[in-house]
Motif scaffolding. Structure first.
Motif, short mmCIF file in Angstrom:
data_model
loop_
_atom_site.label_atom_id
_atom_site.label_comp_id
_atom_site.label_asym_id
_atom_site.label_seq_id
_atom_site.Cartn_x
_atom_site.Cartn_y
_atom_site.Cartn_z
N ASN A 84 33.52 73.76 77.86
CA ASN A 84 33.77 75.39 78.02
C ASN A 84 32.55 75.65 78.04
O ASN A 84 31.78 76.11 77.02
CB ASN A 84 34.53 75.69 76.89
N PHE A 85 31.91 76.06 79.39
CA PHE A 85 30.51 76.60 79.47
C PHE A 85 30.32 77.98 78.81
O PHE A 85 29.17 78.15 78.23
CB PHE A 85 30.10 76.60 80.73
N THR A 86 31.36 78.72 78.76
CA THR A 86 31.45 80.06 77.94
C THR A 86 31.02 79.74 76.53
O THR A 86 29.91 80.33 75.86
CB THR A 86 32.53 80.87 77.98
N LEU A 87 31.59 78.88 75.98
CA LEU A 87 31.62 78.67 74.52
C LEU A 87 30.13 78.07 74.27
O LEU A 87 29.45 78.22 73.39
CB LEU A 87 32.58 77.61 74.20
N VAL A 88 29.74 77.15 75.42
CA VAL A 88 28.50 76.26 75.04
C VAL A 88 27.39 77.52 75.03
O VAL A 88 26.33 77.04 74.27
CB VAL A 88 28.19 75.49 76.52
N LYS A 89 27.40 78.35 76.03
CA LYS A 89 26.44 79.50 76.04
C LYS A 89 26.34 80.24 74.77
O LYS A 89 25.37 80.52 74.24
CB LYS A 89 26.73 80.26 77.17
N ILE A 90 27.40 80.52 74.03
CA ILE A 90 27.72 81.09 72.90
C ILE A 90 27.10 80.45 71.96
O ILE A 90 26.30 80.77 70.80
CB ILE A 90 29.01 81.51 72.68
N ILE A 91 27.43 79.16 71.85
CA ILE A 91 26.68 78.14 70.63
C ILE A 91 25.28 78.32 71.10
O ILE A 91 24.56 78.22 69.98
CB ILE A 91 27.29 76.81 70.76
N LEU A 93 23.25 80.48 72.08
CA LEU A 93 22.74 81.84 71.95
C LEU A 93 22.87 82.27 70.38
O LEU A 93 22.09 83.00 70.08
CB LEU A 93 23.18 82.94 72.71
N SER A 94 23.57 81.59 69.73
CA SER A 94 24.02 81.68 68.33
C SER A 94 22.74 81.25 67.57
O SER A 94 22.28 81.76 66.38
CB SER A 94 25.31 80.91 67.77
N SER A 95 21.94 80.59 68.05
CA SER A 95 20.59 79.96 67.56
C SER A 95 19.49 81.25 67.30
O SER A 95 18.63 81.44 66.40
CB SER A 95 19.81 79.05 68.30
N LEU A 96 19.71 82.31 68.19
CA LEU A 96 19.01 83.74 67.97
C LEU A 96 19.17 84.18 66.75
O LEU A 96 18.48 84.95 66.36
CB LEU A 96 19.33 84.52 69.28
N ALA A 173 19.87 79.13 78.02
CA ALA A 173 21.21 79.84 78.27
C ALA A 173 21.23 80.44 79.95
O ALA A 173 22.27 80.38 80.49
CB ALA A 173 21.30 81.45 77.34
N TYR A 174 20.19 80.68 80.41
CA TYR A 174 19.95 80.98 81.63
C TYR A 174 20.54 79.86 82.71
O TYR A 174 21.19 79.78 83.65
CB TYR A 174 18.73 81.32 82.17
N GLU A 175 20.04 78.61 82.37
CA GLU A 175 20.25 77.24 83.00
C GLU A 175 21.74 77.10 82.69
O GLU A 175 22.33 76.35 83.63
CB GLU A 175 19.35 76.33 82.50
N ILE A 176 22.41 77.13 81.66
CA ILE A 176 23.65 76.90 81.40
C ILE A 176 24.76 77.88 82.36
O ILE A 176 25.50 77.54 83.04
CB ILE A 176 24.05 77.09 80.03
#
Length: 191
Positions: A84-91, A93-96, A173-176
């Protein structure tokens, strides 16, 4: 045979698996394979999920993309693994949330991964990268502090480490979003 079908079969994916991986409906996949030209969101989503150029879904002969360098090799999900690439992107970005505290920057992605059970290779790479940053940042900071270059150099080092981590997170995040892979990654996984 449509380009999408050739690519899908070359990757040993069923229509249902591709639909789950992309978030598109099985019917949309069937329509594209039946000859409908994908456009807009559908085209971008299919290209990103399959890690191919959008034109490859239309141009015969370009279906299987040859990777030219290690930087462009995507982290391909293991067989049967839906990402789930949306969830991967959230994971990612959560590092921010804790980027300003490098020692704890991998805590939010780990917690989200555990609660959502998104344990794909790309998620493990994101967490591994943040863990390595969490190890390296204090070491660099301590070296600068021990060199006794003064308060300004320590502060500048802290700011640069945080900005570097933020850049890595945003670039990944951009690359994902564009390719479904990571731009910055390790050759190993800690998890």
């Amino acid at each position: 045979m449509s380009e999408l079908k050739k690519i899908r079969e070359a990757r040993n994916l069923t229509q249902e698996e591709l639909a789950q991986q992309t978030g598109l409906s099985v019917r949309t996949i069937q329509r594209v394979e039946a000859g409908m030209q994908p456009k807009g969101y559908t085209l971008k989503t299919l290209a990103a999920a399959l890690d191919i150029a959008e034109k490859d879904l239309r141009d015969p002969g370009n279906a299987v993309r040859q990777e030219s360098s290690a930087e462009e090799i995507p982290i391909i999900p293991e067989k049967g693994e839906a990402v789930n690439f949306t969830l991967v992107k959230i994971i990612n970005l959560s590092s921010l949330l804790l980027a300003w505290l490098p020692v704890a920057n991998c805590i939010p992605p780990v917690l989200i991964m555990l609660f959502t059970k998104e344990k794909s290779q790309i998620t493990k790479q994101i967490i591994s990268l943040q863990a390595v940053i969490a190890i390296i940042s204090p070491v660099i900071f301590m070296i600068i502090a021990l060199l006794k270059l003064g308060s300004p150099s320590v502060m500048v080092t802290m700011v640069l480490l945080v900005l570097a981590n933020i850049f890595v997170i945003l670039r990944n995040a951009y690359e994902i979003d564009k390719k479904g892979s990571l731009y910055y990654r390790l050759n190993f996984s800690i998890l």
